[in-house]
Motif scaffolding. Structure first.
Motif, PDB file in Angstrom:
ATOM      1  N   LEU A 265       0.874  -1.177   0.000  1.00 33.78           N
ATOM      2  CA  LEU A 265       0.000   0.000   0.000  1.00 33.78           C
ATOM      3  C   LEU A 265       0.912   1.228   0.000  1.00 33.78           C
ATOM      4  O   LEU A 265       1.748   1.382   0.896  1.00 33.78           O
ATOM      5  N   THR A 270      -3.899   6.950   1.547  1.00 33.57           N
ATOM      6  CA  THR A 270      -4.446   7.190   2.887  1.00 33.57           C
ATOM      7  C   THR A 270      -5.894   6.680   2.955  1.00 33.57           C
ATOM      8  O   THR A 270      -6.519   6.440   1.916  1.00 33.57           O
ATOM      9  N   PRO A 271      -6.444   6.544   4.169  1.00 33.60           N
ATOM     10  CA  PRO A 271      -7.767   5.920   4.291  1.00 33.60           C
ATOM     11  C   PRO A 271      -8.881   6.663   3.553  1.00 33.60           C
ATOM     12  O   PRO A 271      -9.939   6.082   3.295  1.00 33.60           O
ATOM     13  N   PHE A 276      -7.021   2.775  -0.736  1.00 37.85           N
ATOM     14  CA  PHE A 276      -6.973   2.120   0.579  1.00 37.85           C
ATOM     15  C   PHE A 276      -7.980   0.961   0.607  1.00 37.85           C
ATOM     16  O   PHE A 276      -7.659  -0.166   1.006  1.00 37.85           O
ATOM     17  N   LEU A 307      -0.536   3.606   9.145  1.00 35.89           N
ATOM     18  CA  LEU A 307      -1.879   3.189   8.719  1.00 35.89           C
ATOM     19  C   LEU A 307      -2.217   1.764   9.129  1.00 35.89           C
ATOM     20  O   LEU A 307      -3.299   1.265   8.818  1.00 35.89           O
ATOM     21  N   MET A 311      -5.769  -0.249   8.751  1.00 31.78           N
ATOM     22  CA  MET A 311      -5.874  -1.335   7.764  1.00 31.78           C
ATOM     23  C   MET A 311      -6.255  -2.644   8.461  1.00 31.78           C
ATOM     24  O   MET A 311      -7.057  -3.423   7.938  1.00 31.78           O
TER      25      MET A 311
END
Ligand code: NAP
Length: 689
Positions: A265, A270-271, A276, A307, A311
């Protein structure tokens, strides 16, 4: 319970002893005995060499491609019993689709490539001829011809159909017979598929043989014309590739072994980005399809350390949606492993991984099945406590298992990925093209395939875990160092490349392609008046001449709108270090050449469908006088269409006999009436009778 039969020397043979029991993945019930006791492997090798090989080699690439197509269509037509049997391997319908229809798809893909990209002959010309003397009287060409041996496949248990067909397609297209040895736990499904092929009668005798059970002593019968293609664990690959006979007789050996494939990733994913979520979806899919028993599955999910908590939560939620149960139940999204022995091996591998990981997920509900009887295992997501620990990068848990690994910057992501010591595939998931490029180029040397995923390809990507017939499948180092498929690259593993040296006439005859300097035949009138069947390689015309005028150039510029300075601006063209004066458009030169060589009336030449390899070698100035040599270079029959394709070597010369342009003109040329599907009747008006 029956013992699986082997198909050797043209008939089905039962083993002389019962052998190992293959069991149902869900019920644990015995399905079949698997043994090669009493099967004469030496006779099978001889049968392939003496019967299968010569028959296949007597066919053209196109004829063999047609066989592949027929077999692929036959398997699709008869797929349902295979699907039914496939549940006994633990596979859901979706898993079996990859194996059964994916396998047939490889045959169809190779069939189509063979007909479109290979000659209608038996010799593959590799690259352009090499001119070895100044006067062009001595040339060399690299040609590939089918090897006079047998392709022995030794397959892993996880794709009992696809695994056979992805190896069979390139071997058969190359003209080499195959002996298949399936892995014992799922040999019953391979046997059923081979039975369908044999019963169809589509393949010539000796083209495909099957040995269920051990083939350990087959290696003693192989020699330098043979090929062993192994798929399985790195440990077995190491044992087999060091077999004394393979080493001493230089038997080609290709290994597709296990690997610790990674998905990375990117730092930019980013989320709040689509990437993501795409990453999470891909990891969950790879963990659960075939219950994670895929050589290409993601074993290491590399995520920026910042992250990793987010995740882990996303993956845990997605895994909670997976329904583990009976593969025959349509609601099931993850079935069983192939057997309890395999499940115990995966549990052992998870224990090794536990020394450097924490558990994120390792439980689930098992729907309507007894996990103590069937080979069921909960999807298992681990999280590295030490990103550098050797076990994480070296232990393959061949099941629904993946480890989340945190990284701090791109350099550490690249370094951690490389700790896998060579993998089949890696995915890079990021919305940032620069990041994708940097990661791809940094990890490419360690991988056979890199799959870059972002929002723009979310709907069209073929996925991390899907090897495709037109792409290379294989990887360096731990992944076995082999290479399979890759379109036509795959057939070369079954062919011998030979540098043939000789005169242009000999090389024309050997390669089936007219070579520069070879004899030109000019006694048949205009070549465009000859039917495909009457057209010899080397049939040629040297045209009348045509002088190019400034008016030609200006007319062409006005008619086309191409007012490039080199054609229209006297001062700028004269100042140009390349032209030194106004010159004709290259496309004008080509058009004038067509005006010189084309036969105007309707005749056997049906259409000009393109040109290849066009180069403008020298400028053409107003006042230059052009002629054209047009020579039949290559003929490819298109079976059943009423025509063939003819490539013509075109050389445009000026008054000093200098080549100003060279290219291949591609045409479709009719067969004689009634030949190859051409309509019956009178010869065409413009044809030479
Ligand atoms: P395996 O135990 O290595 O067996 C592979 C094949 O080798 C089986 O057909 C096996 O036959 C045969 N074999 C074992 N020892 C042999 C010997 N001494 N002489 C001749 N043949 C021998 O692997 P597996 O358990 O079937 O498959 C799982 C492994 O394959 C995993 O590690 C996975 O990653 C790998 N794999 C790799 C790819 C790829 O394309 N790279 C694809 C799928 C799977 P028996 O079954 O009769 O013992």
């Amino acid at each position: 319970m029956r013992a699986l039969e082997s198909h050797v020397c043209g008939s089905w043979r039962a083993p002389s002893a019962d052998g190992v029991v293959a069991r149902h993945a869900v019920t644990g019930e015995p399905v079949a005995f698997v043994s090669s006791a009493g099967i004469d492997l030496s006779a099978a090798v001889t049968h392939a060499r003496d019967i299968g090989g010569p028959t296949l080699r007597s066919m053209t690439f196109h004829e063999r491609a047609n066989l592949l197509k027929a077999v692929g269509l036959q398997l699709i037509a008869e797929k349902e019993p295979l699907y039914e049997l496939s549940t006994a391997t633990g596979a859901t319908r979706a898993d079996s689709w990859i194996d059964i229809e994916g396998g047939a798809g490889v045959l169809l893909g190779y069939a189509s490539k063979g007909r479109r990209e290979l000659p209608d002959g038996n010799v593959l010309l590799d690259g352009e001829p090499e001119v070895l003397t100044r006067d062009g009287s001595f040339l060399a060409a690299h040609v590939a011809t089918p090897r006079h041996g047998v392709a022995v496949q030794i397959n892993a248990f996880n794709f009992p159909i696809w695994g056979v067909l992805e190896k069979l397609a390139p071997a058969l297209l190359a003209g080499v017979p195959t002996i298949v040895k399936p892995a014992t736990p799922t040999a019953f499904l391979t046997e059923a598929m081979v039975r369908l092929i044999v019963e169809s009668g589509l393949l010539p005798d000796g083209a495909l043989q099957l040995v269920c059970g051990s083939v350990e002593d087959i290696f003693d019968h192989l020699d330098g014309q043979d090929h062993v293609a192994f798929t399985g664990s790195a440990d077995t690959a190491t044992v087999l590739r060091s077999h004394p006979t393979l080493l001493s007789r230089s038997v080609r050996f290709n290994a597709e072994a296990d690997s610790l494939n990674a998905a990375i990733l990117g730092l930019s994913a980013t989320p709040d980005t689509a990437e993501f979520d795409l990453f999470a979806t891909e990891v969950v899919r790879e963990m659960t399809v075939k219950a994670g028993q895929k050589c290409t599955a993601i074993r290491r999910a590399l995520v920026p350390t910042s992250l990793i908590d987010t995740m882990a939560d996303a993956l845990a939620s997605a895994l909670a949606e997976i329904r583990v149960g009976d593969p025959a139940d349509e609601a099931t999204t993850m079935g069983a492993l192939v057997g309890t022995t395999q499940r115990d091996e995966v549990r052992g591998a998870v224990m090794s991984l536990r020394s450097a990981t924490d558990v994120v997920v390792d439980t689930c509900t098992f729907h309507d099945v007894d996990p103590d009887v069937g080979a069921f295992l909960a999807p298992t997501l681990l999280r590295a406590t030490d990103a550098n620990a050797r076990s994480i990068h070296a232990t393959e848990a061949f099941g629904p298992v993946c480890t989340l690994v945190g990284y701090d910057d791109l350099d550490s992501a690249v370094r951690l990925t490389a700790l896998g010591a060579g993998s089949l595939v890696a995915s890079v998931v990021t919305p940032d093209v620069d990041e994708a490029t940097a990661l791809t180029l940094s990890i490419a040397a360690h991988h056979g395939r890199v799959h870059v995923l972002d929002a723009s390809t979310a709907a069209t990507s073929t996925g991390h875990g899907s090897p495709l017939p037109n792409l290379v499948h294989g990887g360096p180092g731990r992944a076995g160092g082999g290479e399979e498929m890759g379109g036509l690259r795959g057939i070369r593993h079954h062919m011998q490349t030979t540098a043939v040296q000789g005169s242009p006439d000999v090389l024309t005859a050997v390669t089936g392609q007219w070579m520069p300097g070879a004899t030109r035949h000019m006694d048949r009138g205009h070549p465009f008046r000859l039917y495909f069947d009457d057209l010899e390689l080397g049939t040629a015309i040297h045209t009348e001449s045509r002088t190019v005028t400034l008016a030609d150039i200006e007319d062409f510029a006005h008619n086309t709108g191409d007012h490039f300075y080199a054609h229209m601006d006297e001062v700028a063209a004269t100042a140009s270090p390349i032209f030194g004066g106004r010159v004709a458009h290259g496309y004008l030169v080509l058009a004038l050449a067509a005006g010189l060589f084309v036969w105007p009336d309707p005749g056997p030449v049906l259409a000009n469908y393109g040109i290849d390899r066009c180069r403008f070698a020298k400028p053409t100035y107003p006042g230059d006088t052009l002629t054209v040599w047009l020579t039949a270079k290559r003929r490819t029959l298109r079976a059943g269409t009423g025509y063939g394709e003819v490539a013509w070597d075109a050389q445009i010369l000026n008054q000093d006999d200098e080549v100003v342009a060279a290219y291949d003109v591609l045409t479709m040329v009719a067969n004689r009436p009634g030949v190859n599907g051409a309509p019956d009747g009178e010869p065409k008006a413009g044809a030479d009778r």
